[in-house]
Write a protein that holds these residues in place. Structure first.
Motif, PDB file in Angstrom:
ATOM      1  N   ILE A  84       0.841  -1.204   0.000  1.00 39.91           N
ATOM      2  CA  ILE A  84       0.000   0.000   0.000  1.00 39.91           C
ATOM      3  C   ILE A  84       0.876   1.254   0.000  1.00 39.91           C
ATOM      4  O   ILE A  84       1.912   1.296   0.649  1.00 39.91           O
ATOM      5  CB  ILE A  84      -0.905  -0.006   1.260  1.00 39.91           C
ATOM      6  CG1 ILE A  84      -1.871  -1.191   1.230  1.00 39.91           C
ATOM      7  CG2 ILE A  84      -1.677   1.304   1.391  1.00 39.91           C
ATOM      8  CD1 ILE A  84      -2.867  -1.173   0.103  1.00 39.91           C
ATOM      9  N   ASP A  85       0.461   2.268  -0.757  1.00 37.87           N
ATOM     10  CA  ASP A  85       1.133   3.568  -0.742  1.00 37.87           C
ATOM     11  C   ASP A  85       0.560   4.374   0.429  1.00 37.87           C
ATOM     12  O   ASP A  85      -0.531   4.922   0.344  1.00 37.87           O
ATOM     13  CB  ASP A  85       0.879   4.290  -2.070  1.00 37.87           C
ATOM     14  CG  ASP A  85       1.354   5.738  -2.044  1.00 37.87           C
ATOM     15  OD1 ASP A  85       2.096   6.108  -1.110  1.00 37.87           O
ATOM     16  OD2 ASP A  85       0.978   6.497  -2.946  1.00 37.87           O
ATOM     17  N   ASP A  87       1.386   7.143   1.623  1.00 40.60           N
ATOM     18  CA  ASP A  87       1.353   8.595   1.428  1.00 40.60           C
ATOM     19  C   ASP A  87       0.127   9.039   0.630  1.00 40.60           C
ATOM     20  O   ASP A  87      -0.035  10.208   0.342  1.00 40.60           O
ATOM     21  CB  ASP A  87       2.619   9.066   0.686  1.00 40.60           C
ATOM     22  CG  ASP A  87       3.825   9.114   1.603  1.00 40.60           C
ATOM     23  OD1 ASP A  87       3.628   9.401   2.799  1.00 40.60           O
ATOM     24  OD2 ASP A  87       4.943   8.867   1.135  1.00 40.60           O
ATOM     25  N   PHE A  88      -0.686   8.083   0.234  1.00 39.09           N
ATOM     26  CA  PHE A  88      -1.852   8.424  -0.592  1.00 39.09           C
ATOM     27  C   PHE A  88      -2.757   9.397   0.159  1.00 39.09           C
ATOM     28  O   PHE A  88      -2.999   9.226   1.356  1.00 39.09           O
ATOM     29  CB  PHE A  88      -2.635   7.157  -0.946  1.00 39.09           C
ATOM     30  CG  PHE A  88      -3.557   7.322  -2.117  1.00 39.09           C
ATOM     31  CD1 PHE A  88      -3.110   7.085  -3.409  1.00 39.09           C
ATOM     32  CD2 PHE A  88      -4.865   7.729  -1.929  1.00 39.09           C
ATOM     33  CE1 PHE A  88      -3.961   7.238  -4.493  1.00 39.09           C
ATOM     34  CE2 PHE A  88      -5.719   7.885  -3.019  1.00 39.09           C
ATOM     35  CZ  PHE A  88      -5.264   7.640  -4.294  1.00 39.09           C
ATOM     36  N   PRO A  89      -3.262  10.438  -0.543  1.00 38.86           N
ATOM     37  CA  PRO A  89      -4.104  11.408   0.153  1.00 38.86           C
ATOM     38  C   PRO A  89      -5.498  10.855   0.451  1.00 38.86           C
ATOM     39  O   PRO A  89      -6.453  11.111  -0.273  1.00 38.86           O
ATOM     40  CB  PRO A  89      -4.176  12.587  -0.833  1.00 38.86           C
ATOM     41  CG  PRO A  89      -3.953  11.973  -2.162  1.00 38.86           C
ATOM     42  CD  PRO A  89      -3.056  10.798  -1.961  1.00 38.86           C
ATOM     43  N   ILE A  90      -5.595  10.087   1.512  1.00 39.24           N
ATOM     44  CA  ILE A  90      -6.894   9.509   1.866  1.00 39.24           C
ATOM     45  C   ILE A  90      -6.985   9.415   3.383  1.00 39.24           C
ATOM     46  O   ILE A  90      -5.994   9.092   4.051  1.00 39.24           O
ATOM     47  CB  ILE A  90      -7.081   8.130   1.181  1.00 39.24           C
ATOM     48  CG1 ILE A  90      -8.519   7.642   1.329  1.00 39.24           C
ATOM     49  CG2 ILE A  90      -6.109   7.095   1.724  1.00 39.24           C
ATOM     50  CD1 ILE A  90      -8.857   6.463   0.436  1.00 39.24           C
ATOM     51  N   HIS A  91      -8.140   9.742   3.911  1.00 41.23           N
ATOM     52  CA  HIS A  91      -8.369   9.626   5.351  1.00 41.23           C
ATOM     53  C   HIS A  91      -8.786   8.198   5.690  1.00 41.23           C
ATOM     54  O   HIS A  91      -9.289   7.473   4.834  1.00 41.23           O
ATOM     55  CB  HIS A  91      -9.459  10.597   5.788  1.00 41.23           C
ATOM     56  CG  HIS A  91      -8.961  12.001   5.963  1.00 41.23           C
ATOM     57  ND1 HIS A  91      -9.774  13.032   6.349  1.00 41.23           N
ATOM     58  CD2 HIS A  91      -7.731  12.543   5.806  1.00 41.23           C
ATOM     59  CE1 HIS A  91      -9.069  14.154   6.432  1.00 41.23           C
ATOM     60  NE2 HIS A  91      -7.831  13.889   6.083  1.00 41.23           N
ATOM     61  N   ASP A  94     -12.325   7.196   4.729  1.00 44.58           N
ATOM     62  CA  ASP A  94     -12.536   7.013   3.285  1.00 44.58           C
ATOM     63  C   ASP A  94     -11.905   5.709   2.795  1.00 44.58           C
ATOM     64  O   ASP A  94     -12.427   5.073   1.877  1.00 44.58           O
ATOM     65  CB  ASP A  94     -11.958   8.207   2.520  1.00 44.58           C
ATOM     66  CG  ASP A  94     -12.669   9.512   2.893  1.00 44.58           C
ATOM     67  OD1 ASP A  94     -13.906   9.533   2.826  1.00 44.58           O
ATOM     68  OD2 ASP A  94     -11.985  10.472   3.279  1.00 44.58           O
ATOM     69  N   ALA A  95     -10.787   5.317   3.426  1.00 38.42           N
ATOM     70  CA  ALA A  95     -10.170   4.033   3.071  1.00 38.42           C
ATOM     71  C   ALA A  95     -11.104   2.888   3.463  1.00 38.42           C
ATOM     72  O   ALA A  95     -11.256   1.909   2.720  1.00 38.42           O
ATOM     73  CB  ALA A  95      -8.817   3.887   3.759  1.00 38.42           C
ATOM     74  N   GLN A 134      -4.916  10.953   8.216  1.00 39.24           N
ATOM     75  CA  GLN A 134      -4.384  10.409   6.974  1.00 39.24           C
ATOM     76  C   GLN A 134      -3.809   9.028   7.306  1.00 39.24           C
ATOM     77  O   GLN A 134      -3.206   8.852   8.373  1.00 39.24           O
ATOM     78  CB  GLN A 134      -3.307  11.349   6.426  1.00 39.24           C
ATOM     79  CG  GLN A 134      -2.906  11.101   4.983  1.00 39.24           C
ATOM     80  CD  GLN A 134      -1.705  10.190   4.855  1.00 39.24           C
ATOM     81  OE1 GLN A 134      -0.928  10.069   5.783  1.00 39.24           O
ATOM     82  NE2 GLN A 134      -1.578   9.539   3.715  1.00 39.24           N
ATOM     83  N   ILE A 135      -3.979   8.047   6.438  1.00 43.52           N
ATOM     84  CA  ILE A 135      -3.632   6.670   6.780  1.00 43.52           C
ATOM     85  C   ILE A 135      -2.158   6.475   7.162  1.00 43.52           C
ATOM     86  O   ILE A 135      -1.841   5.621   7.968  1.00 43.52           O
ATOM     87  CB  ILE A 135      -3.978   5.678   5.645  1.00 43.52           C
ATOM     88  CG1 ILE A 135      -3.483   6.228   4.316  1.00 43.52           C
ATOM     89  CG2 ILE A 135      -5.453   5.374   5.591  1.00 43.52           C
ATOM     90  CD1 ILE A 135      -3.398   5.181   3.252  1.00 43.52           C
ATOM     91  N   GLU A 137      -0.363   8.320   8.946  1.00 44.93           N
ATOM     92  CA  GLU A 137      -0.039   8.802  10.290  1.00 44.93           C
ATOM     93  C   GLU A 137      -0.210   7.719  11.351  1.00 44.93           C
ATOM     94  O   GLU A 137       0.126   7.931  12.511  1.00 44.93           O
ATOM     95  CB  GLU A 137      -0.958   9.986  10.656  1.00 44.93           C
ATOM     96  CG  GLU A 137      -0.729  11.225   9.819  1.00 44.93           C
ATOM     97  CD  GLU A 137      -1.822  12.271  10.058  1.00 44.93           C
ATOM     98  OE1 GLU A 137      -2.443  12.257  11.144  1.00 44.93           O
ATOM     99  OE2 GLU A 137      -2.058  13.073   9.155  1.00 44.93           O
ATOM    100  N   PHE A 147      -7.410  -1.714   7.733  1.00 35.90           N
ATOM    101  CA  PHE A 147      -7.681  -2.554   6.556  1.00 35.90           C
ATOM    102  C   PHE A 147      -8.588  -3.731   6.894  1.00 35.90           C
ATOM    103  O   PHE A 147      -9.339  -4.187   6.036  1.00 35.90           O
ATOM    104  CB  PHE A 147      -6.367  -3.006   5.907  1.00 35.90           C
ATOM    105  CG  PHE A 147      -5.887  -1.997   4.915  1.00 35.90           C
ATOM    106  CD1 PHE A 147      -5.413  -0.769   5.335  1.00 35.90           C
ATOM    107  CD2 PHE A 147      -5.967  -2.242   3.559  1.00 35.90           C
ATOM    108  CE1 PHE A 147      -5.013   0.195   4.423  1.00 35.90           C
ATOM    109  CE2 PHE A 147      -5.565  -1.288   2.637  1.00 35.90           C
ATOM    110  CZ  PHE A 147      -5.098  -0.070   3.068  1.00 35.90           C
ATOM    111  N   ARG A 150     -11.923  -2.237   6.671  1.00 32.43           N
ATOM    112  CA  ARG A 150     -12.345  -2.136   5.276  1.00 32.43           C
ATOM    113  C   ARG A 150     -12.908  -3.466   4.793  1.00 32.43           C
ATOM    114  O   ARG A 150     -13.923  -3.521   4.098  1.00 32.43           O
ATOM    115  CB  ARG A 150     -11.161  -1.721   4.398  1.00 32.43           C
ATOM    116  CG  ARG A 150     -11.552  -1.516   2.959  1.00 32.43           C
ATOM    117  CD  ARG A 150     -10.386  -1.094   2.103  1.00 32.43           C
ATOM    118  NE  ARG A 150      -9.537  -2.218   1.753  1.00 32.43           N
ATOM    119  CZ  ARG A 150      -8.562  -2.157   0.865  1.00 32.43           C
ATOM    120  NH1 ARG A 150      -8.284  -1.017   0.266  1.00 32.43           N
ATOM    121  NH2 ARG A 150      -7.839  -3.219   0.592  1.00 32.43           N
TER     122      ARG A 150
END
Lengths: 249, 285
Positions: A84-85, A87-91, A94-95, A134-135, A137, A147, A150
């Motif tokens: 998984i990236d 640094d992806f801009p996702i909270h 939202d993930a 942000q994921i 963090e 995950f 999710r």
């Protein structure tokens, strides 16, 4: 009890190297199964091939009595953490909501209802206070719990987890294990790729021992025999026997 | 005469402004997905691959939109084919195919016997935007925004976790080619304002600037579009006032915005990082 999944004669090659030879097994509904074996044994390859993410040369995989392409959405997959990236801009929230995508279908967007459901799933893994982070963090254990949330949000019948305990703190590991046991009580079927033999006897009811071919499959105590372990790992593991309670042959 | 008066006065400047704003928006939107997927080089490749299509369209007397989209998408497919069916890495396949397309384009353009056209296509000339170009840009803008709106979920999941996307049966390939088609259309729309050579800057720089400011994809998309528009309008101003190449002025403004944010971003900025690591070092001592 009926079959949750059955694999017949699965053969997989990867860049000309044989990854899996003639793997066949069945898993009952409601089973909590560990997939173990040495590094490079093809553990991740097995679940990826079962989902059709890696092409297989031969083999038939059936999920809940139907071919895999009809039952994909019933499988919730938790990838390895380093896939998984972060640094992806996702909270976080939202993930988790991505878990609702498979059943939403094209053009439908997640709405308030999906958001609330995602928060319930986050709560179940004890991460409800981190929804707006942000994921990247989060700590490793927290990321893994997100995950898992999710996967829960997907409302699937079958769960595949790839090395969920790597780089994870003890309390997250316990939370994850507790939820997997709860899922089992709800009748869900779970397969966990697990590289660490210790605790395998505590965590799982059944084990699939793999080293490019199926070495053993069955009850934990039957699989964790000195003979089978030796066959898979290729060297005497006497030092382990106290730790994991391998039966002397 | 100042810039505002000139805009009110001259129709060509109004068209230039509308086109620039639209291009700023769509470059920002598509650029976000390009940088999050690590496809900056692909963006550069597709923009160059549009050239032969433009040349062929001129020869056939059709709108260059059609030829450009065809050669752009064909190049994307060719790149995918070569990298999947050989041991070559993706960036190698990109390097081979886009330079081929670009070279073929240059030869074709010379048959048109108009070197000014080539110069404008390569570097943009927003002040020469014709009404038909403006309409093409508007239609492309609407198509691209609608595409991202309707497939937002699919674009998000295939960018963030492509393995999960294919695990539940979403065709990541299809989404990839959808994005490549939109990328080609954005390039075509940008031909007039920034030109082929510098399109990649408009795709990447505003999106990268936005990425340093937010942790949410949709905010990033709005910010990137905003930066794209600001860069386009200010760039157009300098281009008009000082008679400079519009592509170059727009890209320079965009880069200035990036440098500012790179240094001063409250969360991901360079200065913030230096202060943080100093603090950590002094705590450790």
């Amino acid at each position: 009890m009926s079959n949750a999944l059955s694999v017949k004669n699965l053969n997989v090659s990867y860049l000309g190297n044989v990854a899996l030879t003639n793997v066949s097994f069945q898993v009952d509904e409601g089973a909590l199964v560990g997939i173990i074996g040495p590094n490079g044994a093809g553990k991740s390859t097995l679940i990826k091939a079962m989902m059709g993410l890696i092409p297989s040369e031969t083999g038939k995989v059936e999920i809940l009595g139907k071919p895999i392409r009809k039952t994909r959405k019933e499988i919730a997959y938790v990838p390895q953490r380093n896939d998984i990236d972060w640094d992806f801009p996702i909270h976080v929230i939202d993930a988790v909501m991505i878990g609702t995508y498979p059943h939403l279908g094209l053009f439908k967007r997640p709405k308030k209802q999906e958001r609330e459901w995602a928060y319930q799933c986050l709560e179940r893994v004890g991460m409800q206070d981190y929804g707006k982070r942000q994921i990247g963090e989060l700590s490793g254990g927290q990321q893994q719990r997100v995950f898992l949330a999710r996967a829960l949000a997907q409302n699937a019948d079958i769960f595949f987890l790839d090395e969920p305990f790597v780089g994870v703190d003890v309390s997250s590991e316990n939370t994850i294990m507790q939820i997997l046991k709860e899922l089992q009580k709800e009748g869900k079927t779970t397969l966990v790729v697990h590289h660490d033999l210790s605790k395998a006897n505590v965590y799982f009811d059944e084990l699939i021992l793999l080293n490019k071919e199926l070495i053993a499959k069955g009850e934990v105590t039957d699989v964790l025999e000195v003979n089978t372990i030796q066959k898979a790992y290729g060297n005497p593991l006497a030092f382990m026997k106290n730790e994991i309670g391998v039966k002397q042959a | 005469m100042n810039f505002i008066e000139a805009i009110i006065h001259y129709e060509f400047l109004q068209k230039a402004l509308i086109t620039s704003v639209m291009v700023g928006i769509i470059c920002g939107v598509i650029g976000c997905f390009i940088i999050l997927r690590g496809m900056a080089l692909m963006g550069d490749a597709i923009s160059h691959a549009v050239l032969p299509g433009v040349a062929i369209s001129y020869m056939l007397g059709i709108n260059f939109f059609f030829g450009a989209v065809i050669t752009g998408v064909l190049t994307a497919i060719g790149i995918g084919f070569v990298s999947q069916n050989s041991r070559l890495k993706n960036d190698t396949a990109i390097g081979i195919l886009f330079t081929f397309a670009f070279a073929a384009g240059i030869i074709l353009i010379t048959f048109m016997k108009s070197s000014t056209d080539l110069y404008h296509i390569l570097f943009g000339n927003v002040l020469a935007v014709r009404p038909s170009d403006m309409w093409v840009t508007l239609v492309i803008g609407i198509l691209v925004i609608a595409g991202v709106y309707f497939f937002y979920k699919e674009l998000l999941v295939t960018s963030f976790d492509p393995t999960m996307a294919s695990a539940y049966g979403l065709s990541t390939k299809l989404v990839h080619y959808l994005l490549m088609t939109m990328l080609t259309m954005v390039t075509v729309a940008s031909l007039q304002t920034v030109g082929i050579v510098l399109v990649v800057a408009m795709l990447i720089t505003p999106a990268a600037t936005a990425y340093l400011l937010t942790d949410r994809l949709w905010v990033m998309i709005y910010l990137a579009s905003g930066f794209g528009v600001v860069a386009s309008v200010i760039g157009l101003y300098f281009s008009f006032m000082y008679n400079l190449s519009s592509g170059a002025t727009i890209v320079l403004v965009s880069t200035l915005l990036f440098i500012t944010v790179f240094l001063f971003s409250p969360r991901h900025g360079f200065i913030r990082k230096v202060i943080k690591s100093r603090k950590r070092a002094s705590l450790a001592n």
